[in-house]
Each structure stands twice: as structure tokens, then as C-alpha cells.
Motif scaffolding. Structure first.
Motif, mmCIF file in Angstrom:
data_model
loop_
_atom_site.group_PDB
_atom_site.id
_atom_site.type_symbol
_atom_site.label_atom_id
_atom_site.label_comp_id
_atom_site.label_asym_id
_atom_site.label_seq_id
_atom_site.Cartn_x
_atom_site.Cartn_y
_atom_site.Cartn_z
ATOM 1 N N LYS A 1 55.058 25.664 43.646
ATOM 2 C CA LYS A 1 55.848 26.616 44.571
ATOM 3 C C LYS A 1 54.841 27.445 45.621
ATOM 4 O O LYS A 1 53.800 27.749 44.891
ATOM 5 N N TYR A 2 54.853 27.254 46.841
ATOM 6 C CA TYR A 2 53.895 27.884 47.799
ATOM 7 C C TYR A 2 54.798 27.969 49.143
ATOM 8 O O TYR A 2 55.976 27.554 49.390
ATOM 9 N N VAL A 3 53.843 28.971 49.907
ATOM 10 C CA VAL A 3 54.317 28.986 51.450
ATOM 11 C C VAL A 3 53.396 28.550 52.123
ATOM 12 O O VAL A 3 52.046 28.671 52.100
ATOM 13 N N HIS B 1 56.366 30.360 58.445
ATOM 14 C CA HIS B 1 56.129 30.498 56.886
ATOM 15 C C HIS B 1 57.364 29.846 56.471
ATOM 16 O O HIS B 1 58.380 30.262 56.248
ATOM 17 N N VAL B 2 57.189 28.445 55.587
ATOM 18 C CA VAL B 2 58.097 27.799 55.048
ATOM 19 C C VAL B 2 57.829 27.710 53.609
ATOM 20 O O VAL B 2 56.785 27.444 53.077
ATOM 21 N N ASN B 3 58.988 27.999 52.546
ATOM 22 C CA ASN B 3 59.041 27.938 51.374
ATOM 23 C C ASN B 3 58.965 26.357 50.996
ATOM 24 O O ASN B 3 59.828 25.535 51.367
ATOM 25 N N PHE B 4 58.182 26.173 49.969
ATOM 26 C CA PHE B 4 58.054 24.597 49.185
ATOM 27 C C PHE B 4 58.344 24.767 47.653
ATOM 28 O O PHE B 4 57.609 25.650 47.066
ATOM 29 N N ASP B 5 59.292 24.045 47.597
ATOM 30 C CA ASP B 5 59.462 23.877 46.122
ATOM 31 C C ASP B 5 59.247 22.113 45.794
ATOM 32 O O ASP B 5 60.246 21.558 46.071
ATOM 33 N N ASP B 6 57.994 22.227 45.284
ATOM 34 C CA ASP B 6 57.542 20.733 45.167
ATOM 35 C C ASP B 6 57.480 20.014 44.084
ATOM 36 O O ASP B 6 56.468 20.622 43.156
ATOM 37 N N TRP B 7 58.179 19.347 43.654
ATOM 38 C CA TRP B 7 58.083 18.353 42.177
ATOM 39 C C TRP B 7 57.382 17.124 42.467
ATOM 40 O O TRP B 7 57.546 16.232 43.257
ATOM 41 N N SER C 1 62.397 25.473 52.617
ATOM 42 C CA SER C 1 63.546 26.329 52.982
ATOM 43 C C SER C 1 62.684 27.635 53.599
ATOM 44 O O SER C 1 61.872 27.883 53.456
ATOM 45 N N LYS C 2 63.528 28.443 54.173
ATOM 46 C CA LYS C 2 63.328 29.517 55.145
ATOM 47 C C LYS C 2 64.459 30.355 54.943
ATOM 48 O O LYS C 2 65.548 30.193 55.311
ATOM 49 N N PHE C 3 64.163 31.722 54.590
ATOM 50 C CA PHE C 3 65.452 32.681 54.324
ATOM 51 C C PHE C 3 66.395 32.407 53.443
ATOM 52 O O PHE C 3 67.618 32.444 53.434
#
Length: 183
Positions: free
Chosen positions: A127-129, A140-146, A162-164
Motif C-alpha cells: 500500500k502506497y501513494v 497523488h494516487v493511492n495504490f493497493d497492490d497485490w 484510487s483518489k479520495f
């Protein structure tokens, strides 16, 4: 009609239970094999093929990546060279650090703060931005990386963006570890 009256509540109950299911965590995959050893898999040269799909599912970008990886104790370097189908190139160099069994943090120049990673079984979740440039603006985008280890050479990766809290799309990658002889 009686069967329909019984089927509708049963169907609604099943949907309600599915809606309440907790999302997976790395621990969900703790018993899955082959067991992922992050330091072993990301060591040497890997080739990856990937695509970015927008939230509607349209493929927006296709790319390949050559990764040269090595570890010095609990600190790893992943040197990634991206080649996009439109001819553009990009480079990202990750520094990973093992902080506890199954726990890692990662940094890269375009990652805001630290990526937090957890390994269990055959799975890794990051999990990172990411500071993502789009048409002259950086978001600045959120990543949920599997990532899921399929066998000793192949790993599959899906990262939700995702964003917001709004879905922006997903990145899908397949990694293949090269043999020691370069093949």
C-alpha cells in the motif's frame, strides 16, 4: 409461487452475507503455496508485461518492464526500466527494507512517504501513494497492490488505483524471473 416466496428471501440473505464479507488480507493466503520469499524472488533479472485500465475497463497503456534486483542483507534494490507501447520510457528504482518477518517498507523517488508491504503464503500486499504525472499535472494516487506467486518463476500482480476513495483504474502485470543463464 410458494417456492418463489422462499427463494427471494434466501437470495437476499445470500447477497447480504456476501456484502458483509471482509476484504482479504495477506493472512488470508498464509497457507497458500508456493511460499513467497520476497528476497529470493526479487533477486536477479525479471521481465514483466503489463497494462493500465481506466475505471471503465478500457486499456489505456501497455508496457514492458525489465527489473534488475539485488539484496544486501535486509535491504534490496529493484531497478525498473519501463518501455511503453507509445514509445515513452520511464525508470523507477525501489529501495526495500525488511523490518520484521513478512514485513517490508519501500521507497522510490515518486513514492510519497513509504510503501508498506506484508507477505504471507504466496501473497504480497503493498500500500502506497504514488506521485503520478498526467498531462502536466502531478496527482497523488493511492495504490493497493497485490502480488501472487504462481510458481518459482511467475508472479501475477494487480494494483487498484484510487483518489479520495474513487476508483481510477487498475494496473495488471505478469512477472517472469529469468533463469541464471539469462533465459
Amino acid at each position: 409461487m410458494t417456492c418463489l416466496k422462499r427463494a427471494v428471501p434466501a437470495g437476499l440473505l445470500a447477497l447480504a452475507l456476501l456484502g458483509c464479507a471482509a476484504p482479504p488480507t495477506p493472512a488470508t493466503y498464509a497457507q497458500q503455496t508456493p511460499q513467497l520469499d520476497l528476497q529470493q524472488y526479487f533477486n536477479g533479472t525479471l521481465d514483466a508485461h503489463g497494462m493500465f485500465q481506466d475505471r471503465a475497463g478500457k486499456v489505456v497503456k501497455r508496457f514492458t518492464v525489465v527489473m534488475v534486483c539485488h539484496w544486501d542483507g535486509d535491504v534490496g534494490t529493484l531497478d525498473e526500466d519501463f518501455h511503453y507501447a507509445d514509445g515513452t520510457r520511464e525508470k523507477r528504482v525501489w529501495t526495500l527494507r525488511k523490518t520484521a518477518p513478512g514485513r517490508f517498507v519501500g521507497t522510490a523517488p515518486d513514492v510519497i512517504g513509504e510503501a508498506v508491504g506484508e507477505v504471507a503464503g504466496n501473497a504480497l500486499r503493498w500500500k502506497y501513494v504514488l506521485a503520478l504525472p498526467v498531462d502536466g499535472t502531478v496527482y497523488h494516487v493511492n495504490f493497493d497492490d497485490w502480488m501472487f506467486l504462481i510458481d518459482e518463476q511467475v508472479m501475477l500482480n494487480r494494483a487498484s488505483m484510487s483518489k479520495f476513495g474513487f476508483d481510477l483504474g487498475a494496473v495488471t502485470l505478469s512477472f517472469r524471473k529469468r533463469h541464471k543463464d539469462g533465459q
